[in-house]
Write an enzyme that holds these catalytic residues in place. Structure first.
Site, PDB file in Angstrom:
ATOM      1  CG  ASP A 168      15.924  -0.449 -48.432  1.00 51.54           C
ATOM      2  OD1 ASP A 168      15.126   0.036 -47.880  1.00 51.54           O
ATOM      3  OD2 ASP A 168      16.328  -1.808 -48.552  1.00 51.54           O
ATOM      4  CB  SER A 169      15.285   2.673 -45.235  1.00 54.77           C
ATOM      5  OG  SER A 169      14.549   3.534 -44.307  1.00 54.77           O
TER       6      SER A 169
END
Length: 321
Positions: A168-169
Site C-alpha cells: 500500500d502507498s
C-alpha cells in the site's frame, strides 16, 4: 543522521518538518511522529488463528521479515506466497507495527496464503533506492527456498508457481519497482510473478493530472528530495512517475490489481498508472477497483469497516482466482 523514533532532539532547531510523518533537527536527529509502535509475532493470533514469526532475510546488513501462516495449514499443503511491502512514505511504519501486523493476520486468514512481510530500511537515514534494494533482497531470499532453505514454513508451504507482490502507498511503489526489476533480471526459484496488488499507490509528477490541484504543491517535491536526495528530476523521477520509466513494459507479471479510494489525495496517480499500463505494450492484464467515499489507506486505520472487508475480499479473489 540518527533515528530517535518518537523522542525529540535536545537541539530545538528544526531543519525539516513534514507533519504528520517526521521532523529533522539541526543535529541530524530524526523524530518520527507516527508509526513507531511495534508488536511481537505470535504463534496463535487470538482473532485469526494465524501464526507469525520474525526471521532474518539478510545478515549484512541485518534485515528481518515477519512470516505469516494460517494455523490450520496441513502438513505439506502448498499455499500462494504473498510478499508484502508496508507503506509509510518510505519514512515511517515497519513490518512490526500493530497496523501492519493486524492487517497481515487478516489478509493471510481470508486469502489462505503464506506471507512474508518485509521490513526495509527507511529514509532519510537510508535514502531511496535502498528500500528497493532491501525489498529485492527479500524476494530473492524467499525464492531461495525453492530448493530448500533455512525457513521451514517456506520449504513446506510456499507455492513458488503462485507468487504475488502486494503493498500500500509507498509499499505499492516498491511493488512496482521490484516487479520492473524482476522483468529485467528474473529470480531463480520464481518462474513467474503471478500478480501485483497495488493499494493506493504512491506516485507523483510535476504536472497536475485529473483533479489534482494547480499548481502542484511544493510539499511533494521537498519531501521527495528528502527521501531520494540523489534524484535529479524531482517528481518526474522514474521511481516516482512511471510515465518517465522506459522499463514500464518490462513489468514482470501477468496481472495487476490497482486499488483506489475516491477521496485519496493520490487517487489521480493510481488511475494514471492504470491507464499507462492499459495503453502500453505490456502484455498483462490490469484491473482497477475504486472504493467510494474513502480516504488514503482507510482499510488500515478503519479495519473493521464494511469497505475494508470488501477491499480484503477483492484482494483474496484476485490472488485465488
Amino acid at each position: 543522521m540518527a533515528d530517535s523514533s518518537s523522542t525529540p532532539s535536545t537541539k530545538l532547531e528544526i531543519t525539516h518538518d513534514f507533519p504528520p510523518f517526521l521532523r529533522i533537527y539541526k543535529d541530524g536527529v530524526v523524530e518520527r511522529l507516527m508509526g513507531t509502535q511495534t508488536v511481537p509475532a505470535s504463534l496463535d493470533d487470538p482473532k485469526t488463528a494465524v501464526q507469525s514469526k520474525d526471521v532474518p532475510y539478510s545478515h549484512d546488513p541485518h534485515l528481518v521479515a515477519r512470516l505469516y501462516l494460517p494455523k490450520q495449514t496441513k502438513p505439506g499443503q502448498k499455499l500462494p506466497l504473498l510478499i508484502y511491502y508496508h507503506g509509510g512514505g518510505f519514512v515511517i511504519e515497519t513490518a512490526f507495527s500493530p497496523t501492519y501486523h493486524n492487517h497481515l493476520n487478516t489478509l493471510v486468514k481470508v486469502a489462505n496464503v503464506i506471507a512474508v512481510s518485509v521490513d526495509y530500511r527507511r529514509a532519510p537515514e537510508h535514502p531511496v533506492p535502498i528500500a528497493y534494494e532491501d525489498s529485492w533482497a527479500a524476494l530473492k531470499w524467499a525464492a531461495s527456498h525453492f530448493g530448500g532453505g533455512p525457513e521451514q514454513w517456506l520449504n513446506d508451504h510456499a507455492d513458488f508457481n503462485s507468487v504475488f507482490l502486494a503493498g500500500d502507498s509507498a509499499g505499492a511503489n516498491i511493488v512496482h519497482q521490484v516487479a520492473i526489476r524482476y522483468g529485467r533480471d528474473k529470480v531463480e526459484g520464481v518462474p513467474r510473478l503471478a500478480g501485483l496488488v497495488m493499494v493506493h499507490p504512491y506516485f507523483a509528477g510535476k504536472e497536475p493530472i485529473g483533479n489534482e490541484p494547480v499548481p502542484v504543491p511544493d510539499w511533494g517535491e521537498r519531501f521527495w528530495k528528502l527521501v531520494c536526495p540523489s534524484s535529479t528530476t524531482g517528481l518526474d523521477d522514474p521511481y516516482l512517475n512511471p510515465a518517465f520509466d522506459p522499463d514500464l513494459v518490462r513489468l514482470g507479471c501477468s496481472k495487476v490489481l490497482v486499488m483506489l479510494a475516491e477521496k485519496d489525495f493520490l487517487r489521480e496517480r493510481g488511475k494514471h498508472y492504470f491507464e499507462l499500463l492499459k495503453g502500453s505494450e505490456w502484455k498483462g492484464e490490469v484491473e482497477m477497483v475504486e472504493t467510494q467515499g474513502e480516504q488514503h489507506v482507510f482499510h488500515l486505520w478503519n479495519a473493521g469497516c464494511e469497505n475494508a472487508a470488501v477491499l480484503i475480499n477483492k484482494i483474496c479473489s484476485f490472488i485465488n482466482n
